[in-house]
Write a protein that holds these residues in place. Sequence first.
Motif, PDB file in Angstrom:
ATOM      1  N   SER A   1       0.732  -0.843   0.639  1.00 55.08           N
ATOM      2  CA  SER A   1       0.013   0.297  -0.081  1.00 55.08           C
ATOM      3  C   SER A   1       0.810   1.126   0.038  1.00 55.08           C
TER       4      SER A   1
ATOM      5  N   GLN B   1      -8.138   0.704  -0.024  1.00 55.36           N
ATOM      6  CA  GLN B   1      -7.920  -0.621   0.076  1.00 55.36           C
ATOM      7  C   GLN B   1      -9.282  -0.749   1.296  1.00 55.36           C
TER       8      GLN B   1
ATOM      9  N   ASP C   1      -6.091  -1.154  -4.652  1.00 53.79           N
ATOM     10  CA  ASP C   1      -5.343  -1.419  -3.457  1.00 53.79           C
ATOM     11  C   ASP C   1      -6.440  -2.524  -2.961  1.00 53.79           C
ATOM     12  N   GLU C   2      -6.041  -3.858  -2.973  1.00 53.74           N
ATOM     13  CA  GLU C   2      -6.969  -4.874  -2.857  1.00 53.74           C
ATOM     14  C   GLU C   2      -8.087  -4.512  -3.019  1.00 53.74           C
TER      15      GLU C   2
HETATM   16 MG   LIG Z   1      -1.843  -2.685   2.176  1.00 51.30          MG
END
Ligand SMILES: [Mg+2]
Lengths: 247, 317
Positions: free
Chosen positions: A40, A88, A168-169
Motif C-alpha cells: 500500500s 483498500q 489496493d485490494e
Molecule cells: Mg495494504
Amino acid sequence: MKTTDLDFYYGDFPALEGVSLDFYINRVTALIGPSGCGKSTLLRCLNRMNDLIPYSRAEGKVLLDGQDIYDPNVDVVGLRRRIGMVFQKPNPFPKTVFENVAFGLRVNGISKKTYLANRVEESLNLAALWDEVSDRLDDSALGLSGGQQQRLCIARALAVEPEVLLMDEPCSALDPIATQKIEELIHQLKSSYTIIIVTHNMQQAARVSDITGFFYLGKLIEVDDTDTIFTRPKLQQTEDYITGRFG
Amino acid sequence: MMSFAGTGQNQIKEMDEFARKGRGRQRRERAIRIFFFCIALASITTLGLIVVFLFMEGLPIFAKVSVNDFIFGRYWYPTDEPPDFGIFALIMASLAVTTVASVISIPLGVLTALYLAEVASARIRELVKPIVELLAALPSVVIGFFGMVVVAPFLQEVFDLPTGLNLFNASLMLAFMSIPTICSISEDAIFSVPTELKEASLALGATHLETIVRVIVPASISGIATAIILGMSRAIGETMVVLMVAGGATLIPSSLFDPVRPMPASIAAEMAEAPFRGDHYYALFATGIVLFIFTLLFNVVADHIAHKYRQVGAATL
Ligand SMILES: [Mg+2]
Ligand SMILES: Nc1ncnc2c1ncn2[C@@H]1O[C@H](COP(=O)(O)OP(=O)(O)OP(=O)(O)O)[C@@H](O)[C@H]1O
C-alpha cells in the motif's frame, strides 16, 4: 510509469527500500507479498497520497511520462487527476450514489447535467454496479453493501478517466461474483490504462496480471512476467510465498 | 451409580446457589434502577416547579394588560403613574443583539475551527486549541467588564457616538462568549471526519479547498450545527454582559450603535426594586415567560436542524 531506487520512511521506519519497478501501459502489474511489506505504501507513493502523512518522506524517483512526480514544481492536484486510486477500504462520500460518481467530474469543472448523467451511468456500468443502483441514484451511498460501496469507489475513480489506475485490494470485500466482474473489468480496462493492483489472492494475481512483483519487508524481491513468477520463479523465497509455505 | 447420584445432588445444590445469587443480583439491580429514577424525578420535578412558578408569578399581569399590548406595546414605563407595560422594545433588543452576535460569531467560530483542523500545523493546533477552550471558561462578568472599560470608549471615540455602551458592543461581547464554544466543538467534528474521505477526494484530483468545501464540511455539518446551537444558546439568555454593556435604553433599535435594553437585562436591573407581587413584579416575570418561550423555540428549531443534518450528513465508516 516507473520508480527508481525509491525509499520511503514513516519517521525513522523504512517502509520501502530501493524499489525500482517499471509499470507498462496496457499491462496489469500485480503487487504481492505478506501483510505489512509495503504494498500500500508503494501504491500511495505513486499518486503522492503519502504527502498527507506527517513525518514521512520519500527518496528516489517516481517517473510518469519521464517526469519526476516528486519534483517540487509538479502540480500534485493535476497529477492525482491523471492517476486514479481505489483504496483498500471502501470509502464512499456521505452523499448520494450519483454525487459520489460525479464528484471527480464536478471538481474538474464539469457541470452540464446530461453529460454528467451519461458519464455516471457509463462509469457505473463499467464497474458492474449500474443494474443494482440505477433506481437508487439519489439514495445515500452509505446505504449500499460493502461490496457495492467498493464498486462505487471504482466507478468514482473511472469517471474522471485517469491514465493510471491504482487498486489496493479492490476485491477484498467482494463476493466471488462481484470479484469476477471486477476482474473482467480489469481485463477490459487494460486496453486503455496502466493498471497496478495489490492483492493477497494468488489466483487473482495469476488471473488478471501480466507482470507480478513480489515484496518482502519493504524490498522488491522479484519481478517478472506473471507466468514466469507463478511457474518457475528464480528465488526460493518467492516460490515459498506463492505456494503458501510462508506468509 | 452411587457416585453419579452424589454428583447429581451436588449439582442441584450448586444450581440452587446459582439461582439464589441470581435473585440477589436482580434485587440489587432493581434497587439501583429505583435509586436513579428517584434522582432523575427529583431534578425534573424541580425544573418543572420553576416553570410553574414562573407562570404563576407572570400570568397575573395579563389581568391588567392584554397579551397583545404587553408584547407589542411600545412603551415600558413600569414605575410611572399610570404605568406602561409594553415590552416590544425589549424583545426587539434581544433579537437584534442575538442576531448581530450570531452574524459575527458563526463565521468566525467555524472558520477558525476549519483553520485549526485543516490548515494549521499540528504544533499550532495543539497550542491554540487549549487557549480557545480556556476562553470559553471566561466568566461573563469579566467579558462585560472588558466591554465597558476597553471596547466602549474605543467605539465612542472611533465612531463619535454619545455612548459606547450599545447594541454593537453587546453583540460583540456576546460573540466573544460564543466563539470559543462554536470553534472548539466544530473543530472536534471537523477533525473527526475520517482521513479516508479526505484521501478519496484528493485522489480524485480535488484541491485542498474543494475537499474542505465539498467533503469535510458536509460530513461534519451535524457537529457544526450542534456547535452553533450550543454557542448561541450561551448568548441568547445571557444576562450579565447585556446588563453591563448594552446601554439600557428602552428603545427599538434603528442603528447598530443604539443603546438597547434586552429582556434579561431589564429583568435583572429592575427585579430588586419592583415591589413584591406588584404589577411591575408580575410584568417582569411575564417578560421571563416570553424569554423562556423564545429560548424554548430556539432549542426546538435548533434540535430539529441538527437532527435533520445528522441523517444526511453523518459519515459512518
Ligand atoms: Mg495494504
Ligand atoms: N501511516 C503510517 N505511519 C507509520 N507506519 C506506517 C503507516 N502506514 C503503514 N505503516 C507501516 O509501514 C509498513 C508497510 O505498510 P503497508 O500498509 O504499505 O503494508 P501492506 O503491504 O499494504 O500490508 P497489507 O497487505 O496488510 O495491506 C508496515 O510495517 C506498517 O506498519
